[in-house]
Enzyme design. Structure first.
Site, PDB file in Angstrom:
ATOM      1  N   HIS A 111       4.813 -19.128  50.972  1.00 42.67           N
ATOM      2  CA  HIS A 111       4.804 -18.384  49.707  1.00 42.67           C
ATOM      3  C   HIS A 111       5.170 -19.303  48.565  1.00 42.67           C
ATOM      4  O   HIS A 111       6.043 -20.147  48.702  1.00 42.67           O
ATOM      5  CB  HIS A 111       5.812 -17.226  49.754  1.00 42.67           C
ATOM      6  CG  HIS A 111       5.427 -16.195  50.765  1.00 42.67           C
ATOM      7  ND1 HIS A 111       5.634 -16.374  52.107  1.00 42.67           N
ATOM      8  CD2 HIS A 111       4.802 -15.010  50.620  1.00 42.67           C
ATOM      9  CE1 HIS A 111       5.158 -15.328  52.755  1.00 42.67           C
ATOM     10  NE2 HIS A 111       4.643 -14.488  51.886  1.00 42.67           N
ATOM     11  N   LYS A 136      -1.109 -17.771  56.801  1.00 41.31           N
ATOM     12  CA  LYS A 136      -0.998 -16.891  55.629  1.00 41.31           C
ATOM     13  C   LYS A 136      -0.466 -17.700  54.450  1.00 41.31           C
ATOM     14  O   LYS A 136       0.595 -18.331  54.550  1.00 41.31           O
ATOM     15  CB  LYS A 136      -0.038 -15.733  55.910  1.00 41.31           C
ATOM     16  CG  LYS A 136       0.164 -14.849  54.696  1.00 41.31           C
ATOM     17  CD  LYS A 136       1.282 -13.842  54.870  1.00 41.31           C
ATOM     18  CE  LYS A 136       1.467 -13.074  53.578  1.00 41.31           C
ATOM     19  NZ  LYS A 136       2.685 -12.270  53.576  1.00 41.31           N
ATOM     20  N   LYS A 282     -15.640  -8.553  24.545  1.00 46.62           N
ATOM     21  CA  LYS A 282     -16.966  -8.023  24.215  1.00 46.62           C
ATOM     22  C   LYS A 282     -17.761  -8.909  23.250  1.00 46.62           C
ATOM     23  O   LYS A 282     -18.976  -8.950  23.316  1.00 46.62           O
ATOM     24  CB  LYS A 282     -16.843  -6.611  23.637  1.00 46.62           C
ATOM     25  CG  LYS A 282     -16.605  -5.549  24.697  1.00 46.62           C
ATOM     26  CD  LYS A 282     -16.654  -4.165  24.088  1.00 46.62           C
ATOM     27  CE  LYS A 282     -16.717  -3.129  25.197  1.00 46.62           C
ATOM     28  NZ  LYS A 282     -16.860  -1.763  24.704  1.00 46.62           N
ATOM     29  N   GLY A 351     -14.062  -0.146  14.404  1.00 44.94           N
ATOM     30  CA  GLY A 351     -13.898  -1.123  15.477  1.00 44.94           C
ATOM     31  C   GLY A 351     -15.164  -1.259  16.305  1.00 44.94           C
ATOM     32  O   GLY A 351     -16.274  -0.917  15.851  1.00 44.94           O
TER      33      GLY A 351
END
Ligand code: NAP
EC number: 4.2.1.10
Length: 495
Positions: A111, A136, A282, A351
């Protein structure tokens, strides 16, 4: 396969959750012994286990809760092996102290809660040398690129490898590992009780992502945004894929603004076929596209991207969805001339949503007025789409046929707010509120009270998603599934 991690402080709760999960269909659980606050009675937890288990006892430095003596912790792991549990999780630094015995399989784990190391291959090679049945690796993701490197490791490793990135940027790696050959992924019992950052619940993995059906052939779609956590798009797109029986999954990708160009460039490596695009990408995504639909070009914003034959094609379904929803309320969708033609519309807000709507209104010959808190923004929109701008204070004073709310006013939790006074509404009007959570905003309720026709934000949201689905798959979205799913999800989920 999904491995559900159970971390409870009392044995009886751990046993109850284990039983409950198996009743829900779970086939593998991880018993997190480090969560148990009393002396661990391993025998009680595993003797009559209703499904295979991984026994794990995590130290604090590896994200666990075990604060006792390290020798005692290792003794617990050896005991688990002696009892013949199905798997035991052994951290890489103690792997040589916990010998293989009997049928118990060894998960050698590592980890890193700080970052995803640059050289994952060397790390993996180190773990692979410690006699694992499964490797893992869980590391913290800071950039979308971390997921790509992790999934690539999973795909190319010879030893079965569960490789996951933590944090909400990494959540997609927990879903997509199955496509690249990970033997299982980890999920939590309840979405509010994640045992590791970014962990999804068993229920989310099964009911939203159909994780058990993801395989090498699964087609990947998704949504890019930042933040992403509250996106409802995965619910509705995956529900439609499921109904249509498509081997496809729709995944949320949190992509920070600075990483957008690199993420889009990496898409072919992830095999993504199409993306929904939302805030804040966007407009900025234009720089990564090779082609635009006429609507995307005219609006200057993209909400859909398709990856086809080396091309990156931007489209916009918001505008079409809004126009279709209003045309359906007034007459026939796509009729020529449009039932919107010649009407007078007032658009509140300047907007992205207002911009997409005003592009469509102009095309359909609507006489549009726009108003917004920030006058310069409405003036810019008015200039771009041959409309008139008026002061925000003057909203509701003029005579209009269509009133459109493109501001967030009325959105949860401010459900007792409306962008206009009730007295401004008339029975002859069409009132369209783009806010979709809740569906019945105060504006919509007031409009209904006046006998006005209404179009809700749910209508627009569902239609833009159905149009995206059609672009993604070449098929019409299954009737009603997205609408039902959205209404079901909006019901309890308020944010
Ligand atoms: P945006 O680009 O941030 O624009 C928001 C507009 O609302 C701006 O003009 C802003 O004015 C104005 N505004 C914000 N808070 C206001 C307030 N308290 N009072 C007056 N004006 C306010 O956001 P957007 O992307 O256009 O989205 C706007 C809303 O549309 C969202 O909140 C969402 O509810 C809805 N939406 C619906 C769909 C759908 O499919 N149904 C899709 C996307 C969005 P300033 O410039 O002065 O800040």
């Amino acid at each position: 396969m999904i491995c559900v991690s159970i971390g409870r402080s009392r044995h009886k709760h751990m046993l109850a959750e284990h039983k409950h999960l198996v009743e829900q269909g779970a086939k593998l659980v991880e018993l997190r012994l480090d969560y148990i606050s009393t002396r661990v009675n391993l025998h009680r937890l595993v003797v009559d286990r209703p499904c295979p288990v991984i026994v794990t006892c995590r130290r604090e430095e590896d994200g666990g809760k075990f604060t006792g003596d390290e020798a005692a912790r290792q003794t617990l792991l050896r005991e688990a092996i002696a009892m013949g549990v199905d798997y035991v999780d052994i951290e890489d630094d103690i792997a040589d102290k916990i010998p293989r015995y009997g049928k118990t399989k060894r998960i050698i784990s590592h980890h890193n809660f700080r970052h995803t190391p640059a050289d994952l291959d060397s790390l993996h090679a180190k773990l692979a040398a410690l006699d694992p049945d499964i490797v893992k690796i869980a590391t913290m993701a800071h950039r979308p690129d971390d997921n790509l490197r992790m999934l690539d490791l999973v795909r190319t490793s010879e030893i079965p490898t569960v490789g996951m990135c933590m944090g909400d940027i990494g959540a997609c790696s927990r879903i997509l590992g199955a496509k690249y050959g990970a033997p299982f992924t980890y999920a939590t019992f309840h979405h509010e009780r994640a045992l590791a950052p970014g962990q999804l619940s068993y229920d989310q993995m099964v009911s939203i992502y159909r994780h058990d059906q993801i395989n090498a052939d699964t087609e990947v779609f998704g949504v890019i945004a930042d933040p992403i956590a509250h996106s409802l798009s995965p619910h509705i797109h995956n529900a439609a894929f499921a109904k249509a029986g498509l081997n496809a999954v729709y995944v949320p990708f949190r992509v920070p603004a600075d990483d957008l160009a690199k993420f889009i460039a990496d898409v072919p490596k992830l095999g993504i076929k199409g993306l929904s695009v939302t805030i804040p990408h966007k407009e900025a995504i234009a720089g990564s596209l090779t082609k635009f639909s006429p609507a995307a070009k005219g609006i200057g914003a993209v909400n859909t991207v398709l990856f086809r034959d080396g091309e990156v094609i931007g489209g916009n379904t918001d505008c079409q969805a809004a126009m279709d929803a209003m045309e359906a309320a007034l007459g026939e969708v796509g009729a020529d001339p449009s039932p919107l033609k010649g009407k007078r519309a007032l658009v509140l807000g300047a907007g992205g949503v207002s911009r997409a709507i005003m592009y469509g209104l102009k095309k359909r010959g609507v006489k549009t007025t726009v108003t917004s808190r920030t006058r310069s923004r409405s003036e810019k929109l008015a200039a771009d789409f041959d409309a008139k701008a008026v002061d925000w204070e003057a909203r509701g004073l003029g005579d209009v046929d269509i009133l459109i709310n493109g501001t967030p006013i009325g959105m949860h939790p401010n459900v007792d707010e409306s962008p206009v006074k009730k007295s401004c509404l008339k029975p002859s009007m069409l009132v369209f509120d783009t806010v979709y959570n809740p569906e019945s905003t105060l504006l919509i309720k007031d409009a209904r009270d006046h006998g006005a026709k209404v179009v809700t934000g749910v209508e627009m949201f569902v239609r833009q998603a159905e149009l995206q689905y059609q672009l993604f798959t070449g098929q019409r979205a299954p009737e009603g599934v997205m609408r039902e799913t959205l209404k079901r999800v909006i019901g309890p989920v308020k944010y």
